[in-house]
Scaffold this motif. Structure first.
Motif, PDB file in Angstrom:
ATOM      1  N   ILE A 153     -30.655  -9.629 -11.396  1.00 23.10           N
ATOM      2  CA  ILE A 153     -32.177  -9.982 -11.888  1.00 23.10           C
ATOM      3  C   ILE A 153     -32.739  -9.055 -11.986  1.00 23.10           C
ATOM      4  CG2 ILE A 153     -33.676 -11.104 -10.675  1.00 23.10           C
ATOM      5  CD1 ILE A 153     -30.819 -12.737  -9.531  1.00 23.10           C
ATOM      6  N   PHE A 154     -33.813  -8.125 -11.233  1.00 26.82           N
ATOM      7  CA  PHE A 154     -34.199  -6.765 -10.985  1.00 26.82           C
ATOM      8  C   PHE A 154     -33.860  -6.098 -12.375  1.00 26.82           C
ATOM      9  CE2 PHE A 154     -34.880  -7.229  -6.956  1.00 26.82           C
ATOM     10  CZ  PHE A 154     -35.843  -6.044  -6.620  1.00 26.82           C
ATOM     11  N   ALA A 155     -32.346  -5.935 -13.510  1.00 32.77           N
ATOM     12  CA  ALA A 155     -32.792  -5.343 -14.502  1.00 32.77           C
ATOM     13  C   ALA A 155     -33.401  -6.628 -15.689  1.00 32.77           C
ATOM     14  CB  ALA A 155     -31.375  -5.065 -15.154  1.00 32.77           C
ATOM     15  N   ALA A 156     -32.791  -7.646 -15.402  1.00 31.65           N
ATOM     16  CA  ALA A 156     -33.167  -8.673 -16.245  1.00 31.65           C
ATOM     17  C   ALA A 156     -35.252  -8.553 -16.494  1.00 31.65           C
ATOM     18  CB  ALA A 156     -32.803  -9.907 -15.558  1.00 31.65           C
ATOM     19  N   ASN A 157     -35.306  -8.113 -15.277  1.00 29.89           N
ATOM     20  CA  ASN A 157     -37.037  -8.073 -15.278  1.00 29.89           C
ATOM     21  C   ASN A 157     -37.324  -6.466 -15.509  1.00 29.89           C
ATOM     22  OD1 ASN A 157     -38.323 -11.167 -14.403  1.00 29.89           O
ATOM     23  ND2 ASN A 157     -35.695 -10.710 -13.541  1.00 29.89           N
ATOM     24  N   GLY A 158     -36.981  -6.089 -15.560  1.00 36.34           N
ATOM     25  CA  GLY A 158     -37.146  -4.660 -15.771  1.00 36.34           C
ATOM     26  C   GLY A 158     -37.640  -3.843 -14.291  1.00 36.34           C
TER      27      GLY A 158
END
Length: 426
Positions: A153-158
């Protein structure tokens, strides 16, 4: 390492509680010792199952082979409240697991453990000391809370793990805009509802002054003081920013765990025991960070853990103490606690490798917080040493956290909490 002092460390109600467990008392061994044996109050969780307790009891009972051990299971997470119910009805257990000792020491209900035994067996023998005596062995440690996060989730939202409070709020805002619940909260159970608030107070107030709780006992500080008010205000800031689901106060601990692991939320403030709930196959998808403090310094909210306490009123104190000591030193017990409950062991004479425990990178990262030279302070409302809250005040704090979820009157709620503290601490 910086740390604060002493750290590193009614009948109907009872009948109802027993009914919830199906009168959950069961003999785990046919010993037939004198005096009718000993009772051991335990509790069950997804990690610490009935099988775990039965096996661990059988192992420790080898030290008292002629004494029967009867298991009593607390009906919910509040073991201290259940122990009080049992005591009020004349059924105070001989051995108790994971209670708040300060609620019983003033009445002389607990027997302290032998200091030489503590010194010989634990890396921090005084980690659980209250006025120089330890009523729970310092077998392991915990970080309460760690902030668990979903890497996908963190990666998908930068996003990256935040290191300052402003960055943390920015992460919350970004996730909220993306339609993701930023922070999971098990608000339906008072103890778990208090975890986020406890973390903020620990990071900001105790991080700035590790002796704050001792000063509160001396009436040198108040919860309505600016520093504490500002810290608690941050909790309200998160509520107002929509960090938690609006229905968080109805979410149980078990449901919160599932929601977070199912990817329905991005972050989860919870004690290090949650590590044991993360499936090994999925561990690579989760990470942890510490809740950012006001200064930006990394503050480790530390708790010296342990399980067994011994009743000073037991009909067989000597055997109760022998059993409790054996249970606490069992490598098999610690192995289970490491693997399923995220416990960080603190046995002096046992290298970590000897436990034979299989751990994940999430566990390894958490263990570093315990073993490395850093700033450790008492986890507010979570410890069993001199920094523990007065009898009954933990319950008041848990209630405060639930009230603040809907009340924006921070100063007023803290004034009421001050009054509760003063009454309990007399």
């Amino acid at each position: 390492m910086k740390r604060g002092p002493a750290l590193m460390t009614a009948a109907t109600g009872l009948a109802g509680a027993l009914a919830l467990t199906g009168c959950s008392t069961s003999a785990t061994s046919a010993g037939g010792g004198s005096g009718g044996g000993l009772t051991f109050m335990t509790f069950e969780t997804p990690a610490l199952t009935a099988t775990f307790w039965d096996t661990s009891i059988a192992e420790a009972q080898k030290e008292v082979p002629d004494t029967k051990i009867k298991k009593i299971v607390s009906p919910d997470a509040d073991r201290t409240a259940y122990a009080k119910q049992l005591q009020a009805s004349g059924q105070f257990p001989d051995i108790l697991s994971s209670i708040n000792p300060k609620d019983f020491t003033a009445a002389g209900l607990l027997k302290p453990f032998d200091q030489k035994w503590l010194d010989d067996n634990f890396t921090d023998p005084d980690g659980n000391a209250i006025d120089g005596k330890s009523y729970i062995p310092p077998t392991n440690s915990q970080v309460i809370p760690m902030i668990f996060y979903n890497k996908k989730i963190f990666a998908a939202n930068g996003l990256q793990p935040p290191t300052t409070w402003d960055e943390f709020v920015d992460v919350v805002t970004t996730l909220k805009k993306a339609g993701v619940t930023p922070v999971e909260m098990a608000g339906g159970e008072p103890w778990s509802a208090a975890i986020p608030l406890s973390g903020i107070i620990t990071a900001d107030v105790l991080g700035a002054d590790p002796e704050w709780i001792q000063k509160r006992y001396k009436n040198e500080v108040k919860f309505t003081d600016p520093g504490m008010t500002a810290a608690v205000g941050k909790y309200r800031q998160l509520v107002d920013a929509g960090a938690f689901d609006k229905g968080a106060l109805s979410v149980s601990y078990a449901d919160a765990n599932k929601q977070f692991l199912d990817g329905e939320s991005a972050m989860y403030p919870m004690g290090s025991w949650f590590i044991g709930q993360i499936p090994a196959a999925a561990a690579k998808d989760y990470g942890t960070f510490l809740l950012p403090s006001a200064t930006g310094e990394a503050i480790v909210p530390f708790n010296t853990g342990g399980t067994t306490a011994v009743s000073a009123k037991s009909s067989n104190v000597a055997d109760a103490a022998k059993f409790a000591q054996a249970w606490s030193l069992s490598k098999a017990n610690l192995k289970t606690l490491i693997e399923t409950d995220g416990a960080f062991p603190m046995l002096k004479n046992v290298p970590f490798e000897e436990f034979g425990a299989k751990v994940t990178p999430v566990y390894t990262d958490g263990f570093k917080l315990v073993t490395e030279d850093n700033t450790k302070v008492s986890a507010f409302g979570q410890v069993n040493n001199d920094d523990a809250l007065p009898p009954g005040v933990v319950e008041q704090f848990n209630s405060l956290a639930q009230k603040l979820f809907t009340s924006s009157d921070v100063k007023g709620e803290l004034a009421s909490f001050d009054a509760g503290w003063d009454k309990a601490a007399k």
